[in-house]
Design an enzyme around this catalytic site. Structure first.
Site, short mmCIF file in Angstrom:
data_model
loop_
_atom_site.label_atom_id
_atom_site.label_comp_id
_atom_site.label_asym_id
_atom_site.label_seq_id
_atom_site.Cartn_x
_atom_site.Cartn_y
_atom_site.Cartn_z
N GLY A 176 0.81 -1.22 0.00
CA GLY A 176 0.00 0.00 0.00
C GLY A 176 0.84 1.27 0.00
O GLY A 176 2.04 1.25 -0.28
N LEU A 179 0.50 3.60 -2.22
CA LEU A 179 0.94 3.38 -3.61
C LEU A 179 1.49 4.65 -4.26
O LEU A 179 0.97 5.74 -4.04
CB LEU A 179 -0.23 2.82 -4.42
CG LEU A 179 -0.86 1.54 -3.85
CD1 LEU A 179 -2.05 1.10 -4.70
CD2 LEU A 179 0.17 0.42 -3.74
N HIS A 180 2.53 4.46 -5.07
CA HIS A 180 3.13 5.57 -5.81
C HIS A 180 3.27 5.16 -7.28
O HIS A 180 2.81 4.07 -7.67
CB HIS A 180 4.48 5.96 -5.19
CG HIS A 180 5.41 4.79 -4.98
ND1 HIS A 180 5.92 4.05 -6.01
CD2 HIS A 180 5.89 4.23 -3.84
CE1 HIS A 180 6.70 3.10 -5.54
NE2 HIS A 180 6.69 3.16 -4.21
N HIS A 227 4.38 1.66 -8.16
CA HIS A 227 3.32 0.63 -8.10
C HIS A 227 2.40 0.72 -9.31
O HIS A 227 1.94 -0.29 -9.85
CB HIS A 227 2.47 0.81 -6.83
CG HIS A 227 3.21 0.60 -5.56
ND1 HIS A 227 3.45 1.61 -4.66
CD2 HIS A 227 3.75 -0.52 -5.01
CE1 HIS A 227 4.11 1.14 -3.63
NE2 HIS A 227 4.31 -0.14 -3.80
N LYS A 242 13.16 -2.43 -7.90
CA LYS A 242 13.81 -1.64 -6.86
C LYS A 242 14.34 -2.60 -5.79
O LYS A 242 15.44 -2.46 -5.31
CB LYS A 242 12.89 -0.61 -6.22
CG LYS A 242 13.70 0.28 -5.26
CD LYS A 242 12.88 1.34 -4.62
CE LYS A 242 12.07 0.82 -3.49
NZ LYS A 242 12.79 0.70 -2.22
N SER A 276 9.82 5.07 -3.43
CA SER A 276 9.59 4.13 -2.32
C SER A 276 8.57 4.75 -1.39
O SER A 276 8.58 5.97 -1.18
CB SER A 276 10.91 3.92 -1.56
OG SER A 276 10.66 3.38 -0.29
#
Ligand code: PAF
Length: 280
Positions: free
Chosen positions: A31, A33-34, A37, A149, A185
Site C-alpha cells: 500500500g 501506492l506511488h 506501483h 527496486k 519508495s
C-alpha cells in the site's frame, strides 16, 4: 472494482475466475501506492484479463525494531489510484485475517536471500516468501509483477516459484525514479527535505561506480569503497554497497555476465535501497 477483506472470499472469487477461463495478473503491495506501483499495475493490465492488487503491510517481514507500526498507510488513496489504473480487484486483509494465530509454517529461500538485505534483515525474506506464497495460493495468478527496486526480492521469488512449481510467470518491472533520480519508495515519505536531497547521493554513487566497473572490471573493489565514502560524505549511514552476480547472488566470477550493484543506507532513521543491474 471489487474489494475483498477475507482470504476465503478472495480465494473463492479467484477460483471462479479461473474456472471461467480468465487469466489473472497479481500486483502484491504494502500500500501507500506511488507511480512505481502504478507501473506494475499497468504491466499486469497489459498481460491479464483480471488485475488484482493486494494491499497488506505484512508483519512477518518486519523485525521488532523496524517500522511496521509507522509504515505509511492510505487505503482510500490507494483504492482511487488502483481504480484509475484499471485494477479489477483489491485484496486488503486486516493483519489478524492473513495469518491464523497459531500459524507455524514458513516458506524460506536459503541461498539468494542470504546476502545484501538478507544479511542486515535476517528474517525479512522469509516473511516475504511466506506472504507471497500465500497470496499466490489465494489469488491464483497467471502473472505476478514485482518491481526491480528490490531486485533481490524479485530473484528470490523467481527461485521460490521455480523450486516449488508455482504455475506463475514472474514479471520483473523496471525501477521507477523521481525526476531527480531518487528511487520511488513508500518510505521516502519519512525523509525531511534535507535528508531527501542528501539521499540522492545513493543513486549518484551507484552510477559512478557502475561506469568505473564497466570500464575496468579490476576496479570493482575500489569503486565500491568509493561509493560507500560518497554516501557517507553526504551524511548517509551505509548498510552495504556490493556487487553480485544476478544469477547466483555471489561475488562475480570471470563467467559472470549480468551483475547487480546494490546499496542500502540510512538517512536519518530511514533505510533506503537502490541498485543498478548491468552487464560486465
Ligand atoms: O515489495 C513489497 O511491497 C513487499 O515485500 C511484498 C512483495 C508486497 C510482500 O509483502
Amino acid at each position: 472494482m471489487k474489494i475483498f477483506k477475507t482470504r476465503r472470499e478472495f480465494q473463492q472469487y479467484a477460483l471462479e475466475l479461473k474456472r471461467a477461463g480468465k487469466t489473472i495478473g497479481l500486483v502484491p503491495t504494502m500500500g501507500f501506492l506511488h507511480d512505481g506501483h502504478m507501473s506494475l499495475i499497468d504491466i499486469a493490465r497489459a498481460k491479464a484479463d483480471v488485475v488484482m492488487v493486494s494491499i497488506f503491510v505484512n508483519p512477518t517481514q518486519f523485525a521488532p525494531n523496524e517500522d511496521f507500526d509507522r509504515y505509511p498507510r492510505d487505503f482510500d488513496g490507494d483504492v482511487a489510484k488502483c481504480a484509475d489504473h484499471g485494477a479489477d480487484v483489491i485484496f486488503a486483509p486486516e493483519p489478524g485475517e492473513m495469518y491464523d494465530a497459531d500459524a507455524s509454517v514458513w516458506v524460506e529461500e536459503t541461498s539468494l536471500s542470504r546476502p545484501l538485505c538478507g544479511r542486515s534483515r535476517p528474517t525479512f525474506y522469509r516473511g516475504v516468501t511466506t506472504v507471497v506464497a500465500k497470496l499466490f495460493l489465494l489469488a491464483q495468478p497467471d502473472y505476478a509483477v514485482f518491481g526491480l527496486k528490490d531486485a533481490q526480492q524479485c530473484f528470490v521469488i523467481q527461485k521460490m516459484v521455480r523450486d516449488l512449481d508455482f504455475p506463475i510467470e514472474i514479471i520483473p518491472a523496471p525501477l521507477v525514479r523521481d525526476s531527480d533520480g531518487l528511487a520511488l519508495s513508500s518510505r521516502n515519505r519519512y525523509l525531511s527535505a534535507d535528508e531527501r536531497s542528501r539521499a540522492l547521493s545513493i543513486h549518484r554513487a551507484l552510477l559512478t561506480a557502475k561506469e568505473e566497473i564497466i570500464s575496468d572490471r579490476q576496479a570493482m573493489a575500489a569503486a565500491i569503497e568509493k561509493a560507500k565514502s560518497a554516501i557517507a560524505a553526504a551524511g548517509g549511514r551505509v548498510d552495504y554497497v556490493d556487487i553480485l552476480d544476478c544469477r547466483t547472488m555471489e561475488v562475480p566470477t570471470a563467467d559472470s555476465r549480468q551483475v547487480i550493484l546494490a546499496a542500502a543506507a540510512f538517512f536519518g532513521t530511514t533505510r533506503l535501497i537502490d541498485n543498478e543491474i548491468f552487464e560486465i
